[in-house]
Enzyme design. Structure first.
Site, short mmCIF file in Angstrom:
data_model
loop_
_atom_site.label_atom_id
_atom_site.label_comp_id
_atom_site.label_asym_id
_atom_site.label_seq_id
_atom_site.Cartn_x
_atom_site.Cartn_y
_atom_site.Cartn_z
N GLN A 74 1.01 -1.22 0.14
CA GLN A 74 0.12 0.09 0.00
C GLN A 74 0.95 1.33 0.04
OE1 GLN A 74 -2.50 -0.38 3.44
NE2 GLN A 74 -4.16 1.22 2.62
N ARG A 92 -6.80 0.26 0.33
CA ARG A 92 -6.49 -1.04 0.22
C ARG A 92 -7.23 -1.88 -0.93
NH1 ARG A 92 -7.13 -0.91 5.99
NH2 ARG A 92 -5.28 -1.17 7.14
N ASN A 112 -3.13 -7.30 1.10
CA ASN A 112 -3.94 -6.34 1.00
C ASN A 112 -4.80 -6.09 -0.37
OD1 ASN A 112 -4.99 -5.84 3.73
ND2 ASN A 112 -2.94 -4.61 3.75
N PRO A 113 -6.09 -6.07 -0.67
CA PRO A 113 -7.04 -6.10 0.43
C PRO A 113 -7.11 -7.30 0.85
CG PRO A 113 -7.70 -5.52 -1.65
CD PRO A 113 -6.41 -5.66 -1.82
N VAL A 114 -7.15 -7.81 2.00
CA VAL A 114 -6.91 -9.18 2.41
C VAL A 114 -8.44 -9.92 2.14
CG1 VAL A 114 -7.23 -8.61 4.90
CG2 VAL A 114 -5.84 -10.70 4.29
N SER A 153 -5.92 -12.89 7.31
CA SER A 153 -5.54 -12.66 8.70
C SER A 153 -6.54 -11.72 9.24
CB SER A 153 -4.18 -11.60 8.57
OG SER A 153 -4.05 -10.99 7.77
N ASP A 202 -6.30 -5.39 13.68
CA ASP A 202 -7.11 -4.26 13.94
C ASP A 202 -7.95 -4.59 15.43
OD1 ASP A 202 -7.84 -3.38 10.84
OD2 ASP A 202 -7.33 -5.52 11.27
N ALA A 233 -6.01 -6.37 17.71
CA ALA A 233 -5.06 -6.03 18.73
C ALA A 233 -4.83 -4.37 18.76
CB ALA A 233 -3.72 -6.45 18.17
N ARG A 234 -4.95 -3.72 17.81
CA ARG A 234 -4.98 -2.05 18.04
C ARG A 234 -6.13 -1.63 18.79
NH1 ARG A 234 -3.82 -1.69 11.52
NH2 ARG A 234 -1.50 -1.51 11.66
N ARG A 267 -7.84 -3.18 21.22
CA ARG A 267 -7.49 -3.64 22.42
C ARG A 267 -6.38 -2.86 23.38
NH1 ARG A 267 -6.44 -9.81 22.46
NH2 ARG A 267 -6.39 -9.79 24.73
N HIS A 284 -10.93 -5.76 6.79
CA HIS A 284 -9.56 -5.05 7.33
C HIS A 284 -9.78 -3.98 6.28
CE1 HIS A 284 -5.69 -4.44 8.43
NE2 HIS A 284 -5.14 -4.97 7.30
P1 NAD Z 1 6.82 -5.63 0.70
O1 NAD Z 1 7.00 -5.04 -0.66
O2 NAD Z 1 8.06 -5.57 1.71
O3 NAD Z 1 7.06 -7.10 0.16
C1 NAD Z 1 6.24 -8.03 -0.55
C2 NAD Z 1 7.15 -8.94 -1.49
O4 NAD Z 1 6.42 -9.74 -1.93
C3 NAD Z 1 8.30 -8.40 -1.97
O5 NAD Z 1 9.56 -8.86 -1.60
C4 NAD Z 1 8.20 -8.86 -3.43
O6 NAD Z 1 9.58 -9.26 -4.14
C5 NAD Z 1 7.18 -10.17 -3.12
N1 NAD Z 1 6.36 -10.82 -4.15
C6 NAD Z 1 5.51 -9.81 -5.12
N2 NAD Z 1 5.08 -10.73 -5.98
C7 NAD Z 1 5.39 -11.93 -5.64
C8 NAD Z 1 5.10 -13.15 -6.34
N3 NAD Z 1 4.58 -13.46 -7.36
N4 NAD Z 1 5.69 -14.36 -5.84
C9 NAD Z 1 6.51 -14.30 -4.71
N5 NAD Z 1 6.74 -13.15 -4.19
C10 NAD Z 1 6.17 -11.90 -4.84
O7 NAD Z 1 5.46 -5.72 1.41
P2 NAD Z 1 4.88 -5.71 2.77
O8 NAD Z 1 5.37 -4.42 3.56
O9 NAD Z 1 5.76 -7.07 3.15
O10 NAD Z 1 3.73 -6.11 2.71
C11 NAD Z 1 2.99 -7.14 2.20
C12 NAD Z 1 1.59 -7.16 1.76
O11 NAD Z 1 0.97 -7.22 3.06
C13 NAD Z 1 0.99 -5.82 1.32
O12 NAD Z 1 -0.13 -6.38 0.43
C14 NAD Z 1 0.36 -5.44 2.48
O13 NAD Z 1 -0.54 -4.39 2.10
C15 NAD Z 1 0.04 -6.38 3.32
N6 NAD Z 1 -0.34 -6.08 4.77
C16 NAD Z 1 -1.24 -6.59 5.43
C17 NAD Z 1 -1.50 -6.38 6.63
C18 NAD Z 1 -2.90 -7.19 7.13
O14 NAD Z 1 -3.04 -6.96 8.45
N7 NAD Z 1 -3.56 -8.10 6.53
C19 NAD Z 1 -0.58 -5.58 7.32
C20 NAD Z 1 0.30 -4.98 6.76
C21 NAD Z 1 0.44 -5.36 5.35
#
Ligand code: NAD
Length: 317
Positions: free
Chosen positions: A86, A92, A124-126, A147, A152, A154-155, A157, A179
């Site tokens: 993001q 998201r 995301n968007p999860v 997830s 959220d 946890a945030r 609480r 989420h």
């Molecule tokens: P990041 O860019 O640091 O890491 C993503 C990784 O995915 C990169 O290393 C990239 O090379 C790899 N990647 C991309 N395409 C791929 C593929 N086809 N196969 C294998 N690997 C691949 O990003 P991040 O900060 O680690 O965030 C990752 C995701 O998690 C994002 O979508 C973010 O929005 C989400 N996120 C979700 C939550 C949640 O509560 N669900 C919380 C935080 C972040």
């Protein structure tokens, strides 16, 4: 499914900020015997795995290594954080189109590997991506989960623990729905020391001094990710811990109640949409969805969240 005799294996797809922070927290937890770290950038995965495994003298015994698709097959959990992240100011839902294709490919590959475990979506968007992975995998719904609002919650609480000045672990409650921007606090299910939150705060025992602003709390929770992303680019520590909590519920067959994202098929009057409601999580993923008595307002908010997610899914057709 996690069997008692087998080594507990988790494969992480996407070794970026969230994937590697989860690996770091999971390694310290002692919950897994093997952690395979994979990424489309193989050298990056190798570097992350090497950096992690060199902490072995300070960790519980765990085999951490760079992995590949071959690791899916015998994994108990394949945790997917792959995708674009993001950007500042990006919602998201904006991320959806970029990540839907990536997740479809990965979910198919995991299913085709013969994996008998659980897919845990984080990208995301999860909620929408959980629906996409569920469809692409052809698996039963309990084994493809997101997830959701565990982070959220946890945030929430934590925010209430500051308002009430009690340990966050003694605050019980859930953020439900998407989420994201339409998530909401299920105040009817929020309690402290067995007392509904309003009753607890009205009594002399509450140390908050004055009634707290519920709207301020939910806005703080909802906007947390935006603030952290504005400050430092991405969020990964608290989510790494939230993911370790979910993984632990499966690896230890805990029957924990967690607000993970799961496909609803009639529960809460909703169909064919993945979002967060309280679920029992064990070695097989989500094995039961808890039908809580939401207030009318909360039910309306859940339905609004579901409509928003259904529209996002439709936008991909
Ligand atoms: P990041 O860019 O640091 O890491 C993503 C990784 O995915 C990169 O290393 C990239 O090379 C790899 N990647 C991309 N395409 C791929 C593929 N086809 N196969 C294998 N690997 C691949 O990003 P991040 O900060 O680690 O965030 C990752 C995701 O998690 C994002 O979508 C973010 O929005 C989400 N996120 C979700 C939550 C949640 O509560 N669900 C919380 C935080 C972040």
């Amino acid at each position: 499914m996690v069997t008692d005799s087998k080594k507990r294996k988790v494969t992480i797809v996407g070794a970026g900020s969230v994937g590697s922070t989860f690996a770091y927290a999971l390694a310290q937890s002692g919950l897994a015997d093997e952690i395979a770290v994979t990424d489309m950038n193989e050298n990056f995965a190798k570097g992350q795995a090497l950096d992690l495994v060199q902490g072995q003298p300070f960790l519980p015994q765990v085999n951490i290594h760079a992995g590949s698709k071959a690791d899916y097959r015998d994994s108990d959990i394949v945790l997917i954080t792959a995708g674009a992240k993001q950007q500042s100011g990006e919602t998201r839902i904006d991320l959806l189109k970029r990540n839907a294709q990536i997740i479809t490919v990965i979910a198919r590959e995991v299913a085709e590997s013969g994996c008998k475990g659980v897919m845990l979506l984080v990208s995301n968007p999860v909620d929408v991506l959980t629906s996409i992975a569920l469809k692409a995998s052809g698996w039963e719904r309990g084994r493809v989960i997101g997830s959701g609002t565990v982070l959220d919650t946890a945030r929430f609480r934590y925010a209430l623990s500051r308002e009430c000045r009690v340990d966050a672990r003694n605050i019980h409650g859930y953020i439900l729905g998407e989420h994201g921007d339409s998530e909401f606090a299920a105040w009817s299910m929020t309690s402290v020391a067995g007392q509904p939150i309003d009753e607890y705060c009205a009594a002399d025992t509450c140390r908050s001094g004055s009634p707290f602003d519920k709207q301020k709390v939910i806005e703080e929770v909802r906007n947390s990710a935006y603030h952290i992303i504005d400050y430092k680019g991405s969020t990964y520590y608290a989510v790494g811990l939230a993911l370790t909590r979910i993984a632990g519920a499966m690896l230890r067959n805990e029957n924990s109640i967690l607000s993970v994202s799961t496909a609803l098929e009639g529960e809460y009057g909703l169909h064919k949409v993945c979002l967060s409601v309280p679920c029992i999580v064990d070695r097989d993923g989500v094995t039961r969805i808890i039908q809580s008595n939401l207030s009318d307002d909360e039910q309306n908010l859940l339905e609004a969240s579901a409509s928003r997610l259904t529209e996002a899914l439709k936008s991909l057709e």
